[in-house]
Design a protein around this motif. Structure first.
Motif, PDB file in Angstrom:
ATOM      1  N   ALA A  72       1.186  -0.924 -13.662  1.00 55.68           N
ATOM      2  CA  ALA A  72       1.258  -1.857 -12.547  1.00 55.68           C
ATOM      3  C   ALA A  72       1.810  -1.123 -11.326  1.00 55.68           C
ATOM      4  CB  ALA A  72       2.176  -3.014 -12.921  1.00 55.68           C
ATOM      5  N   SER A  73       1.458  -1.593 -10.124  1.00 57.73           N
ATOM      6  CA  SER A  73       2.025  -1.002  -8.907  1.00 57.73           C
ATOM      7  C   SER A  73       3.431  -1.528  -8.671  1.00 57.73           C
ATOM      8  CB  SER A  73       1.173  -1.335  -7.683  1.00 57.73           C
ATOM      9  OG  SER A  73      -0.169  -1.073  -7.936  1.00 57.73           O
ATOM     10  N   ALA A  74       3.785  -2.582  -9.406  1.00 57.95           N
ATOM     11  CA  ALA A  74       5.158  -3.089  -9.333  1.00 57.95           C
ATOM     12  C   ALA A  74       6.045  -2.236 -10.221  1.00 57.95           C
ATOM     13  CB  ALA A  74       5.187  -4.532  -9.817  1.00 57.95           C
ATOM     14  N   VAL A  75       7.339  -2.283  -9.977  1.00 55.67           N
ATOM     15  CA  VAL A  75       8.281  -1.569 -10.844  1.00 55.67           C
ATOM     16  C   VAL A  75       8.046  -1.995 -12.294  1.00 55.67           C
ATOM     17  CG1 VAL A  75      10.723  -1.306 -11.412  1.00 55.67           C
ATOM     18  CG2 VAL A  75      10.014  -1.364  -9.022  1.00 55.67           C
ATOM     19  N   MET A  76       7.747  -3.284 -12.494  1.00 53.69           N
ATOM     20  CA  MET A  76       7.486  -3.804 -13.843  1.00 53.69           C
ATOM     21  C   MET A  76       6.354  -4.826 -13.745  1.00 53.69           C
ATOM     22  SD  MET A  76      10.223  -5.773 -16.298  1.00 53.69           S
ATOM     23  CE  MET A  76      11.195  -4.379 -16.798  1.00 53.69           C
ATOM     24  N   ALA A  77       5.475  -4.866 -14.752  1.00 55.49           N
ATOM     25  CA  ALA A  77       4.391  -5.855 -14.734  1.00 55.49           C
ATOM     26  C   ALA A  77       4.986  -7.254 -14.852  1.00 55.49           C
ATOM     27  CB  ALA A  77       3.424  -5.602 -15.884  1.00 55.49           C
TER      28      ALA A  77
ATOM     29  N   PRO B 190      -0.108 -12.934  -5.373  1.00 50.54           N
ATOM     30  CA  PRO B 190       1.010 -12.240  -4.717  1.00 50.54           C
ATOM     31  C   PRO B 190       2.268 -12.280  -5.568  1.00 50.54           C
ATOM     32  CG  PRO B 190      -0.023 -13.787  -3.217  1.00 50.54           C
ATOM     33  CD  PRO B 190      -0.638 -14.033  -4.562  1.00 50.54           C
ATOM     34  N   ALA B 191       2.808 -11.108  -5.822  1.00 48.28           N
ATOM     35  CA  ALA B 191       4.025 -11.012  -6.631  1.00 48.28           C
ATOM     36  C   ALA B 191       4.905  -9.866  -6.145  1.00 48.28           C
ATOM     37  CB  ALA B 191       3.663 -10.786  -8.092  1.00 48.28           C
ATOM     38  N   VAL B 192       4.350  -8.993  -5.295  1.00 41.64           N
ATOM     39  CA  VAL B 192       5.042  -7.752  -4.918  1.00 41.64           C
ATOM     40  C   VAL B 192       5.199  -7.691  -3.396  1.00 41.64           C
ATOM     41  CG1 VAL B 192       4.843  -5.223  -4.963  1.00 41.64           C
ATOM     42  CG2 VAL B 192       4.109  -6.567  -6.945  1.00 41.64           C
ATOM     43  N   LEU B 193       6.397  -7.290  -2.967  1.00 38.28           N
ATOM     44  CA  LEU B 193       6.644  -7.155  -1.525  1.00 38.28           C
ATOM     45  C   LEU B 193       5.940  -5.920  -0.982  1.00 38.28           C
ATOM     46  CD1 LEU B 193      10.551  -7.578  -1.342  1.00 38.28           C
ATOM     47  CD2 LEU B 193       8.826  -9.355  -1.034  1.00 38.28           C
ATOM     48  N   PRO B 194       5.301  -5.996   0.180  1.00 33.85           N
ATOM     49  CA  PRO B 194       4.907  -4.753   0.845  1.00 33.85           C
ATOM     50  C   PRO B 194       6.193  -4.052   1.283  1.00 33.85           C
ATOM     51  CG  PRO B 194       4.441  -6.659   2.256  1.00 33.85           C
ATOM     52  CD  PRO B 194       4.994  -7.200   0.957  1.00 33.85           C
ATOM     53  N   ALA B 195       6.205  -2.704   1.267  1.00 34.99           N
ATOM     54  CA  ALA B 195       7.459  -1.981   1.545  1.00 34.99           C
ATOM     55  C   ALA B 195       8.078  -2.469   2.842  1.00 34.99           C
ATOM     56  CB  ALA B 195       7.180  -0.486   1.621  1.00 34.99           C
ATOM     57  N   GLY B 196       9.340  -2.842   2.783  1.00 32.88           N
ATOM     58  CA  GLY B 196      10.066  -3.305   3.969  1.00 32.88           C
ATOM     59  C   GLY B 196       9.892  -4.788   4.237  1.00 32.88           C
ATOM     60  N   GLY B 197       8.986  -5.450   3.530  1.00 32.58           N
ATOM     61  CA  GLY B 197       8.683  -6.860   3.795  1.00 32.58           C
ATOM     62  C   GLY B 197       9.612  -7.813   3.065  1.00 32.58           C
ATOM     63  N   THR B 198       9.392  -9.085   3.293  1.00 29.87           N
ATOM     64  CA  THR B 198      10.263 -10.098   2.688  1.00 29.87           C
ATOM     65  C   THR B 198       9.475 -11.109   1.856  1.00 29.87           C
ATOM     66  OG1 THR B 198      10.029 -11.381   4.718  1.00 29.87           O
ATOM     67  CG2 THR B 198      12.020 -10.017   4.527  1.00 29.87           C
ATOM     68  N   ARG B 199       8.142 -11.021   1.902  1.00 25.60           N
ATOM     69  CA  ARG B 199       7.319 -12.033   1.237  1.00 25.60           C
ATOM     70  C   ARG B 199       6.316 -11.340   0.320  1.00 25.60           C
ATOM     71  NH1 ARG B 199       3.045 -14.147   3.700  1.00 25.60           N
ATOM     72  NH2 ARG B 199       3.748 -13.274   5.674  1.00 25.60           N
TER      73      ARG B 199
ATOM     74  N   GLY C 203       9.043   2.677  -3.946  1.00 28.06           N
ATOM     75  CA  GLY C 203       9.166   2.290  -2.532  1.00 28.06           C
ATOM     76  C   GLY C 203       7.826   2.229  -1.820  1.00 28.06           C
ATOM     77  N   TYR C 204       7.753   2.837  -0.649  1.00 25.00           N
ATOM     78  CA  TYR C 204       6.532   2.719   0.164  1.00 25.00           C
ATOM     79  C   TYR C 204       5.321   3.399  -0.499  1.00 25.00           C
ATOM     80  CZ  TYR C 204       7.813   7.456   1.660  1.00 25.00           C
ATOM     81  OH  TYR C 204       8.137   8.772   1.662  1.00 25.00           O
ATOM     82  N   LYS C 205       5.567   4.354  -1.407  1.00 23.73           N
ATOM     83  CA  LYS C 205       4.433   5.050  -2.042  1.00 23.73           C
ATOM     84  C   LYS C 205       3.698   4.102  -2.997  1.00 23.73           C
ATOM     85  CE  LYS C 205       6.614   9.523  -1.549  1.00 23.73           C
ATOM     86  NZ  LYS C 205       7.038  10.778  -2.148  1.00 23.73           N
ATOM     87  N   GLY C 206       4.461   3.378  -3.800  1.00 26.15           N
ATOM     88  CA  GLY C 206       3.832   2.389  -4.695  1.00 26.15           C
ATOM     89  C   GLY C 206       3.207   1.261  -3.901  1.00 26.15           C
ATOM     90  N   SER C 207       3.858   0.927  -2.787  1.00 29.45           N
ATOM     91  CA  SER C 207       3.339  -0.140  -1.929  1.00 29.45           C
ATOM     92  C   SER C 207       1.947   0.239  -1.392  1.00 29.45           C
ATOM     93  CB  SER C 207       4.344  -0.350  -0.786  1.00 29.45           C
ATOM     94  OG  SER C 207       3.919  -1.340   0.087  1.00 29.45           O
ATOM     95  N   SER C 208       1.765   1.512  -1.037  1.00 33.76           N
ATOM     96  CA  SER C 208       0.444   1.948  -0.555  1.00 33.76           C
ATOM     97  C   SER C 208      -0.599   1.917  -1.673  1.00 33.76           C
ATOM     98  CB  SER C 208       0.527   3.373   0.013  1.00 33.76           C
ATOM     99  OG  SER C 208       1.360   3.381   1.139  1.00 33.76           O
ATOM    100  N   ILE C 209      -0.159   2.228  -2.889  1.00 30.06           N
ATOM    101  CA  ILE C 209      -1.108   2.152  -4.013  1.00 30.06           C
ATOM    102  C   ILE C 209      -1.512   0.695  -4.249  1.00 30.06           C
ATOM    103  CG2 ILE C 209      -1.345   2.502  -6.515  1.00 30.06           C
ATOM    104  CD1 ILE C 209       0.093   5.174  -6.089  1.00 30.06           C
ATOM    105  N   ALA C 210      -0.536  -0.203  -4.150  1.00 31.45           N
ATOM    106  CA  ALA C 210      -0.855  -1.638  -4.301  1.00 31.45           C
ATOM    107  C   ALA C 210      -1.850  -2.067  -3.223  1.00 31.45           C
ATOM    108  CB  ALA C 210       0.416  -2.467  -4.211  1.00 31.45           C
ATOM    109  N   MET C 211      -1.676  -1.552  -2.002  1.00 32.83           N
ATOM    110  CA  MET C 211      -2.609  -1.878  -0.911  1.00 32.83           C
ATOM    111  C   MET C 211      -4.006  -1.319  -1.230  1.00 32.83           C
ATOM    112  SD  MET C 211      -2.490  -0.702   3.074  1.00 32.83           S
ATOM    113  CE  MET C 211      -2.882   0.996   2.649  1.00 32.83           C
ATOM    114  N   MET C 212      -4.049  -0.090  -1.754  1.00 35.46           N
ATOM    115  CA  MET C 212      -5.347   0.506  -2.105  1.00 35.46           C
ATOM    116  C   MET C 212      -6.062  -0.355  -3.155  1.00 35.46           C
ATOM    117  SD  MET C 212      -6.117   4.151  -3.972  1.00 35.46           S
ATOM    118  CE  MET C 212      -5.635   3.528  -5.575  1.00 35.46           C
ATOM    119  N   VAL C 213      -5.313  -0.843  -4.130  1.00 36.70           N
ATOM    120  CA  VAL C 213      -5.926  -1.681  -5.174  1.00 36.70           C
ATOM    121  C   VAL C 213      -6.480  -2.964  -4.551  1.00 36.70           C
ATOM    122  CG1 VAL C 213      -5.463  -3.013  -7.270  1.00 36.70           C
ATOM    123  CG2 VAL C 213      -4.539  -0.696  -7.043  1.00 36.70           C
ATOM    124  N   GLU C 214      -5.717  -3.571  -3.624  1.00 38.00           N
ATOM    125  CA  GLU C 214      -6.226  -4.779  -2.934  1.00 38.00           C
ATOM    126  C   GLU C 214      -7.572  -4.466  -2.277  1.00 38.00           C
ATOM    127  OE1 GLU C 214      -4.896  -7.890  -2.736  1.00 38.00           O
ATOM    128  OE2 GLU C 214      -3.020  -7.446  -3.770  1.00 38.00           O
TER     129      GLU C 214
END
Ligand code: NDP
Length: 337
Positions: A181-186, A147-156, A229-240
């Motif tokens: 990376a799905s994060a702004v920066m790897a 875990p390194a990336v916040l889900p959109a709107g999240g805090t953890r 924002g939420y678009k990258g967050s959904s891609i990160a979820m898809m990768v999970e």
């Protein structure tokens, strides 16, 4: 080259990486596969996946988390689905074996998938995507991490930096490959900024209190933001989901809870898809049709195709070698004994 760097040839980098891994519990075949990836990363100017990863690779060998004598096995689940068991080793050897079988299956069936499990992944994905493109195949790959990336709107932090890579083969030229990376920066880039004392651009991450910061150390302790924002967050979820639930491997947060925190990569999986263009579309027309698009992109000033930065670096490094930070070199040589 600067006063703080030392010029090394690519074969010197590969030999040094292999010696370092073999001095710390890897056999020759596993060390060879990892060191080829490290040398390729240095060659292409992707230093965040080059020699600087060796202390982490070594730590996980020394702690016994990673099997330096892994013998990955490839299992056909069906004509078009392969499962590669990495035998708890580093991913590169399993991928060298798996991508050959994946290519064969995609050529037979038109499309094929590979589930890489029971392995430890630290590297960039363009390496295996290029192995598929070299076989004339369109390919995608993704992997999760810790875990390194916040889900959109999240805090953890919940998602890994979760890269997604895509490659398109071109006749007579380098494939078009993006690997992001799905994060702004790897996270590797953040680590590099921290080790070089650089600040980060605005909008990369937050500190442990969830406050925006440009301090890489604070972001490493806090969390990164997903790109877009939420678009990258959904891609990160898809990768999970693809590199976790779909293939029977762990999510990033599960990988972290099982990890011994030795500084090496946690256990994880990778999902790959390969498509043989000869089976879809209009015969050989796909190639010239794609070139039309690439031509239109490049006709606009200020554009470039993804992958071109790496290929430019590669051309120079093959001729001149790579300038490696002398401090890093000393650290790696010390690890190699
Ligand atoms: P970047 O943001 O540097 O680049 C992402 C992609 O965009 C690259 O393919 C790059 O091509 C392309 N690109 C960059 N600028 C442009 C532009 N102006 N026009 C067109 N294309 C462009 O990469 P990231 O920091 O997101 O990821 C770095 C690496 O980290 C990846 O290789 C990834 O696989 C790896 N990683 C690995 C993890 C693991 O657990 N194994 C976890 C997270 C990341 P080019 O390379 O030519 O610049």
């Amino acid at each position: 080259m600067t006063a703080n760097t030392t010029l090394l040839s690519l074969s010197e980098i590969e030999s040094l990486a292999a010696a370092c891994l073999m001095a710390n519990g890897c056999d020759e075949i596993n060390a060879g596969a990892v060191s080829r990836v490290i040398a390729a990363a240095e060659r292409d100017g992707c230093h965040a996946h080059g020699l600087m990863r060796l202390p982490g690779y070594v730590a996980a060998l020394r702690s016994g988390k990673v099997n330096g004598h892994a013998r990955p096995t490839v299992h056909s689940q069906s004509a078009a689905v392969l499962r590669v068991d990495g035998d708890r080793g580093y991913a590169p050897l399993a991928l060298e074996l798996g991508t050959q079988s994946l290519g064969g299956a995609a050529k037979q069936a038109g499309i094929a998938a590979l589930a890489l499990v029971n392995t430890h992944h630290f590297a960039a994905l363009w390496y295996e995507i290029e192995m598929m493109a070299a076989q004339g195949l369109v390919a995608m790959a993704c992997t999760s991490y810790k875990p390194a990336v916040l889900p959109a709107g999240g805090t953890r932090a919940l998602y890994g930096t979760n890269p997604l890579a895509f490659g398109w083969p071109r006749s007579g030229g380098q494939p078009v490959v993006f690997d992001q990376a799905s994060a702004v920066m790897a996270r590797g880039e953040v680590m590099l900024a921290a080790s070089e004392g650089r600040t980060l651009p605005e909008g990369v991450g937050v500190d442990p209190q969830g406050q925006p910061t440009t301090d890489p150390q604070a972001v490493l302790k806090g969390a990164l933001l997903a790109f877009g924002g939420y678009k990258g967050s959904s891609i990160a979820m898809m990768v999970e989901l693809l590199a976790g639930a779909l293939i029977g491997e762990c999510f990033s947060f599960e990988a972290a809870s099982r990890d011994n925190e030795d500084g090496g990569p946690p256990r994880g999986g990778e999902f790959m898809l390969a498509i043989d263009p000869a089976h879809l579309g209009d015969g050989d027309g796909w190639q010239s049709h794609a070139e039309l698009l690439f031509g239109e992109i490049c006709a606009q000033q200020g554009t470039r195709l993804p992958g071109e930065r790496r290929y430019r670096h590669r051309a120079v490094a093959l001729q001149e070698g790579v300038a490696v930070s002398t401090g890093l070199l000393e650290k790696v040589r010390a690890l190699a004994g």
